[in-house]
Design a protein around this motif. Structure first.
Motif, PDB file in Angstrom:
ATOM      1  N   LYS A   1      -0.308   4.456  -1.059  1.00 18.40           N
ATOM      2  CA  LYS A   1      -1.537   5.795   0.078  1.00 18.40           C
ATOM      3  C   LYS A   1      -2.621   5.355  -0.518  1.00 18.40           C
ATOM      4  O   LYS A   1      -3.155   4.699  -0.716  1.00 18.40           O
ATOM      5  N   MET A   2      -3.101   6.158   0.870  1.00 14.79           N
ATOM      6  CA  MET A   2      -4.548   6.213   0.855  1.00 14.79           C
ATOM      7  C   MET A   2      -5.367   7.508   1.410  1.00 14.79           C
ATOM      8  O   MET A   2      -4.038   8.298   1.609  1.00 14.79           O
TER       9      MET A   2
ATOM     10  N   TRP B   1     -12.015  -3.907  -0.548  1.00 13.82           N
ATOM     11  CA  TRP B   1     -11.862  -2.812  -1.331  1.00 13.82           C
ATOM     12  C   TRP B   1     -12.125  -3.472  -2.983  1.00 13.82           C
ATOM     13  O   TRP B   1     -11.571  -4.595  -3.009  1.00 13.82           O
TER      14      TRP B   1
ATOM     15  N   VAL C   1       0.818  -0.939  -0.358  1.00 11.60           N
ATOM     16  CA  VAL C   1       0.283   0.383   0.135  1.00 11.60           C
ATOM     17  C   VAL C   1       0.888   0.936  -0.387  1.00 11.60           C
ATOM     18  O   VAL C   1       1.527   1.678   0.657  1.00 11.60           O
TER      19      VAL C   1
ATOM     20  N   ARG D   1      -7.392   3.203  -1.841  1.00 13.54           N
ATOM     21  CA  ARG D   1      -5.304   4.027  -1.519  1.00 13.54           C
ATOM     22  C   ARG D   1      -5.225   2.983  -3.428  1.00 13.54           C
ATOM     23  O   ARG D   1      -6.232   2.490  -4.096  1.00 13.54           O
TER      24      ARG D   1
END
Length: 424
Positions: free
Chosen positions: A129-130, A350, A127, A321
């Motif tokens: 970035k969110m 997601w 991951v 994300r």
């Protein structure tokens, strides 16, 4: 397709990269490619020497005849005839080695960049970035397949009647929402400098091989056998193939195209809760971005594409994300790929809505897509593409995340396109 130069000059690095993608028998396959190439080159060398000898002897025959050396001339003619027969065999062997090498190269995936993380599947993706807006739903929040029924937006059963599972029928405000998203995505792409293309949605086999869907994804594509044509799985295929067998001028780059198309995927083997409603369809709408660029600028192009997709999700007010895909979860053709996912509050999961990939020279080598530098030398381009965006899961997240007791709220950026602020 990997280049022979890439394989022969960086053999160990190529093998390591293929192993990162979990390509089976990487070393054995690369060794076989090199063996075919060596066979092709050695045969070519012998053939070239023989052709040179044939030319030399042929020139001498006339002189021998003039000098009355008939016996020597006949011997020379016999030697030429003998060499020509040998050359036919050599040409056949060389052509076969080249064909075997080409067919094997088609089965080898692209080599991932060094920054691609190790990993086997989706659980190993990183991951990066969110972002986006958090949502709070009513206690009796519904998944999108219930919402579409409640507000008469999409009829999944009617799609089954007309065609089969995975081919929904959009109705009323559901159809208007689809059209609004398409126009919104295309307008945003145009503002970012992309030239809109309206390509065919069926392609020939050469186009499938050009972008790498064939032979790798043949079983996932709908095939019109009588005409040997394929329904496109993404606009990437026809748009990128515009530049097949094309030599571009350096000043033309980067080329930025976008296209809205229907997309068709058999999704063989898909089952279970992940395929409910809009989560996985056989036909869906998508706006695609395609770039053709110089090698030294393609990473900047990739970043600009990522920023563009992120901007779309921010304007749609969706929680999202960005994932850096690991070697085992990347596509066959990608060297570097980032996925965008939106959070479905009602499903508590997601949903992937975009993949933005840099293919390095892999597709360009298949396509023979090159550009001419100022020195008149031609080099392979880099190709890139990304969804901006795929509609089904965007629609699912918009419906689920924006449900209220009064109805489903439309994000402000879409209201000028839908003509309404609520679905009620």
């Amino acid at each position: 397709m990997l280049t022979i130069k890439q394989i022969t000059e960086n053999t160990n690095a190529v093998i390591r990269g293929l192993e990162k993608k979990h390509f089976k028998n990487a070393k054995e396959t690369i060794d076989q490619v090199i063996a075919f190439n060596d066979k092709r080159r050695s045969t070519q060398s012998i053939l070239d020497n023989n052709l040179s000898e044939v030319n030399s002897i042929s020139k001498s025959i006339g002189q021998l005849m003039k000098e009355g050396k008939k016996e020597e001339a006949e011997t020379a003619k016999s030697r030429v005839a003998e060499l020509k027969e040998v050359n036919k065999t050599l040409q056949t062997e060389m052509d076969q080695a080249a064909e075997d090498m080409q067919n094997l190269l088609y089965t080898i995936p692209n080599v991932p960049y060094d920054e691609v993380p190790e990993g086997v599947g989706a659980e190993d993706n990183v991951v990066e970035k969110m972002g986006g807006m958090e949502t709070e739903l009513p206690k009796d929040a519904l998944p999108h397949w219930e919402l579409t029924k409640k507000y008469d937006l999409i009829d999944f059963d009617l799609g089954v009647k007309i065609t089969g599972a995975g081919f929904p029928v959009y109705k009323g405000k559901g159809a208007q929402l689809q059209r609004a998203l398409i126009n919104f995505f295309l307008d945003e792409a145009r503002k970012a400098g992309y030239l809109e293309i309206m390509p065919p949605t069926v392609v020939n086999a050469a186009s499938g091989y050009g972008t790498g869907q064939l032979p790798d994804k043949e079983g996932q594509m709908y095939h019109c056998e009588v005409d040997d044509l394929y329904l496109i799985p993404t606009a990437e295929v026809p748009v990128t193939n515009i530049y097949r067998d094309v030599i571009l001028e350096e000043k033309q780059l980067p080329i930025k195209n976008c296209a809205y198309t229907q997309c068709f995927r058999r999704e063989a083997g898909s089952y279970g809760k992940d395929v409910r409603g809009l989560n996985r369809l056989h036909e869906f709408s998508k706006v695609e971005l395609v770039r053709i660029d110089k090698p030294e600028h393609s990473r900047q192009s990739h970043k600009e594409m990522l920023d563009h997709v992120e901007g779309l999700l921010q304007k749609l007010e969706l929680p999202y994300r960005i994932l850096r895909l690991c070697g085992g979860d990347m596509s066959f053709t990608a060297a570097l790929c980032f996925d965008f996912e939106v959070y479905s509050e009602a499903q508590k999961r997601w949903l992937e809505v975009s993949s933005v990939s840099n293919f390095d020279t892999y597709q360009a080598n298949r396509l023979k897509c090159r550009y001419r530098s100022g020195e008149k030398k031609t080099e392979l381009c880099h190709t890139l593409n990304g969804s901006a965006l795929a509609l089904p899961r965007i629609v699912a997240a918009l419906l689920e995340n924006n449900q209220t007791p009064e109805g489903i709220r439309i994000p402000k950026a879409l209201v000028p396109y839908t003509g309404f602020e609520m679905i009620d």
